[in-house]
Design a protein around this motif. Structure first.
Motif, PDB file in Angstrom:
ATOM      1  N   ARG A 141       0.818  -1.218   0.000  1.00 41.32           N
ATOM      2  CA  ARG A 141       0.000   0.000   0.000  1.00 41.32           C
ATOM      3  C   ARG A 141       0.849   1.263   0.000  1.00 41.32           C
ATOM      4  NH1 ARG A 141      -3.766  -0.662   4.877  1.00 41.32           N
ATOM      5  NH2 ARG A 141      -2.174  -2.130   5.463  1.00 41.32           N
ATOM      6  N   PHE A 142       2.007   1.248   0.675  1.00 39.21           N
ATOM      7  CA  PHE A 142       2.829   2.450   0.758  1.00 39.21           C
ATOM      8  C   PHE A 142       3.508   2.813  -0.566  1.00 39.21           C
ATOM      9  CE2 PHE A 142       5.740  -0.926   2.262  1.00 39.21           C
ATOM     10  CZ  PHE A 142       6.832  -0.736   1.424  1.00 39.21           C
ATOM     11  N   ASP A 143       3.393   1.949  -1.567  1.00 38.00           N
ATOM     12  CA  ASP A 143       4.007   2.250  -2.867  1.00 38.00           C
ATOM     13  C   ASP A 143       3.452   3.532  -3.472  1.00 38.00           C
ATOM     14  OD1 ASP A 143       5.844   1.245  -5.076  1.00 38.00           O
ATOM     15  OD2 ASP A 143       3.967   1.521  -6.169  1.00 38.00           O
ATOM     16  N   ARG A 144       2.193   3.796  -3.233  1.00 34.09           N
ATOM     17  CA  ARG A 144       1.571   5.017  -3.764  1.00 34.09           C
ATOM     18  C   ARG A 144       2.296   6.258  -3.240  1.00 34.09           C
ATOM     19  NH1 ARG A 144      -4.657   5.877  -4.688  1.00 34.09           N
ATOM     20  NH2 ARG A 144      -4.055   4.155  -6.007  1.00 34.09           N
ATOM     21  N   ASP A 145       2.725   6.225  -1.976  1.00 35.97           N
ATOM     22  CA  ASP A 145       3.475   7.352  -1.413  1.00 35.97           C
ATOM     23  C   ASP A 145       4.788   7.557  -2.173  1.00 35.97           C
ATOM     24  OD1 ASP A 145       1.518   7.722   0.544  1.00 35.97           O
ATOM     25  OD2 ASP A 145       2.545   6.412   1.967  1.00 35.97           O
ATOM     26  N   ILE A 146       5.443   6.464  -2.507  1.00 36.29           N
ATOM     27  CA  ILE A 146       6.714   6.550  -3.248  1.00 36.29           C
ATOM     28  C   ILE A 146       6.473   7.148  -4.625  1.00 36.29           C
ATOM     29  CG2 ILE A 146       8.561   5.182  -4.304  1.00 36.29           C
ATOM     30  CD1 ILE A 146       8.208   3.236  -1.894  1.00 36.29           C
ATOM     31  N   THR A 147       5.490   6.634  -5.340  1.00 35.29           N
ATOM     32  CA  THR A 147       5.255   7.121  -6.700  1.00 35.29           C
ATOM     33  C   THR A 147       4.715   8.546  -6.707  1.00 35.29           C
ATOM     34  OG1 THR A 147       3.076   6.042  -6.769  1.00 35.29           O
ATOM     35  CG2 THR A 147       4.944   4.812  -7.683  1.00 35.29           C
ATOM     36  N   ASN A 148       4.040   8.967  -5.630  1.00 37.27           N
ATOM     37  CA  ASN A 148       3.549  10.341  -5.545  1.00 37.27           C
ATOM     38  C   ASN A 148       4.651  11.331  -5.181  1.00 37.27           C
ATOM     39  OD1 ASN A 148       0.931   9.674  -6.226  1.00 37.27           O
ATOM     40  ND2 ASN A 148       0.227   9.568  -4.122  1.00 37.27           N
ATOM     41  N   ASN A 149       5.673  10.884  -4.436  1.00 37.71           N
ATOM     42  CA  ASN A 149       6.706  11.779  -3.934  1.00 37.71           C
ATOM     43  C   ASN A 149       7.958  11.850  -4.797  1.00 37.71           C
ATOM     44  OD1 ASN A 149       5.793  12.985  -1.351  1.00 37.71           O
ATOM     45  ND2 ASN A 149       5.463  10.844  -0.837  1.00 37.71           N
ATOM     46  N   LEU A 150       8.177  10.866  -5.646  1.00 34.90           N
ATOM     47  CA  LEU A 150       9.368  10.855  -6.495  1.00 34.90           C
ATOM     48  C   LEU A 150       8.947  10.980  -7.958  1.00 34.90           C
ATOM     49  CD1 LEU A 150      11.415   7.947  -4.880  1.00 34.90           C
ATOM     50  CD2 LEU A 150      11.770  10.397  -4.571  1.00 34.90           C
ATOM     51  N   LEU A 151       9.592  11.885  -8.676  1.00 33.94           N
ATOM     52  CA  LEU A 151       9.346  12.038 -10.110  1.00 33.94           C
ATOM     53  C   LEU A 151      10.164  10.972 -10.831  1.00 33.94           C
ATOM     54  CD1 LEU A 151       8.084  13.636 -12.440  1.00 33.94           C
ATOM     55  CD2 LEU A 151      10.109  15.108 -12.393  1.00 33.94           C
ATOM     56  N   MET A 152       9.475   9.947 -11.361  1.00 30.35           N
ATOM     57  CA  MET A 152      10.160   8.809 -11.960  1.00 30.35           C
ATOM     58  C   MET A 152       9.551   8.476 -13.313  1.00 30.35           C
ATOM     59  SD  MET A 152      10.509   6.298  -8.619  1.00 30.35           S
ATOM     60  CE  MET A 152       8.735   6.223  -8.299  1.00 30.35           C
ATOM     61  N   GLU A 153      10.401   8.003 -14.202  1.00 33.72           N
ATOM     62  CA  GLU A 153       9.963   7.487 -15.498  1.00 33.72           C
ATOM     63  C   GLU A 153       9.798   5.977 -15.351  1.00 33.72           C
ATOM     64  OE1 GLU A 153      11.838   6.614 -19.902  1.00 33.72           O
ATOM     65  OE2 GLU A 153      12.805   8.099 -18.622  1.00 33.72           O
ATOM     66  N   HIS A 154       8.603   5.487 -15.610  1.00 28.34           N
ATOM     67  CA  HIS A 154       8.348   4.043 -15.533  1.00 28.34           C
ATOM     68  C   HIS A 154       8.876   3.404 -16.812  1.00 28.34           C
ATOM     69  CE1 HIS A 154       5.906   4.257 -11.870  1.00 28.34           C
ATOM     70  NE2 HIS A 154       5.650   5.482 -12.315  1.00 28.34           N
ATOM     71  N   THR A 155       9.736   2.409 -16.646  1.00 30.49           N
ATOM     72  CA  THR A 155      10.418   1.799 -17.779  1.00 30.49           C
ATOM     73  C   THR A 155      10.652   0.317 -17.498  1.00 30.49           C
ATOM     74  OG1 THR A 155      12.338   2.077 -19.230  1.00 30.49           O
ATOM     75  CG2 THR A 155      12.705   2.471 -16.910  1.00 30.49           C
ATOM     76  N   SER A 156      11.506  -0.320 -18.273  1.00 28.45           N
ATOM     77  CA  SER A 156      11.780  -1.753 -18.087  1.00 28.45           C
ATOM     78  C   SER A 156      12.836  -1.959 -17.001  1.00 28.45           C
ATOM     79  CB  SER A 156      12.280  -2.363 -19.404  1.00 28.45           C
ATOM     80  OG  SER A 156      13.585  -1.876 -19.692  1.00 28.45           O
ATOM     81  N   LEU A 157      12.842  -3.164 -16.423  1.00 28.12           N
ATOM     82  CA  LEU A 157      13.863  -3.499 -15.431  1.00 28.12           C
ATOM     83  C   LEU A 157      15.260  -3.378 -16.030  1.00 28.12           C
ATOM     84  CD1 LEU A 157      12.493  -6.564 -13.437  1.00 28.12           C
ATOM     85  CD2 LEU A 157      13.117  -4.329 -12.535  1.00 28.12           C
ATOM     86  N   ALA A 158      15.411  -3.786 -17.282  1.00 28.78           N
ATOM     87  CA  ALA A 158      16.725  -3.716 -17.929  1.00 28.78           C
ATOM     88  C   ALA A 158      17.230  -2.278 -17.987  1.00 28.78           C
ATOM     89  CB  ALA A 158      16.657  -4.314 -19.330  1.00 28.78           C
TER      90      ALA A 158
END
Length: 97
Positions: A17-34
């Motif tokens: 559930r706390f993942d939403r806090d991470i994605t809301n607080n950090l400006l990140m580009e969602h991409t592949s693991l590689a």
């Protein structure tokens, strides 16, 4: 404004559930693991089961340090804070305290 952090979820791992806090607080580009693993500095995030479920990568120390500081501000703990070198391919591994 472009994201200077890249992130990816590890398939098959539970997203807490706390993942939403991470994605809301950090400006990140969602991409592949590689692509995330190609970055110079890697942060792992553990779920409630203790599994690393998300990786966050940065090519630049300033962006990495900003992300680390933000995670500390969210009252998360870095298990590698007093460890030299990487563990599990990560420079820092955060979990909820």
């Amino acid at each position: 404004m472009s994201a200077h952090l890249k992130t990816a979820l590890i398939e098959g791992r539970q997203v807490p559930r706390f993942d939403r806090d991470i994605t809301n607080n950090l400006l990140m580009e969602h991409t592949s693991l590689a692509e995330v693993r190609d970055e110079k500095m890697i942060i792992g995030i553990r779920n409630d089961s203790g599994e690393i479920y998300r990786l966050i990568g940065s090519m630049h120390l300033k962006n990495y340090m900003n992300a680390v500081e933000e995670l500390f501000d969210m009252e998360m703990a870095d298990e590698l804070q007093d460890v030299e070198g990487q563990r599990h391919g990560c420079d820092a591994i955060f979990s909820q305290e």
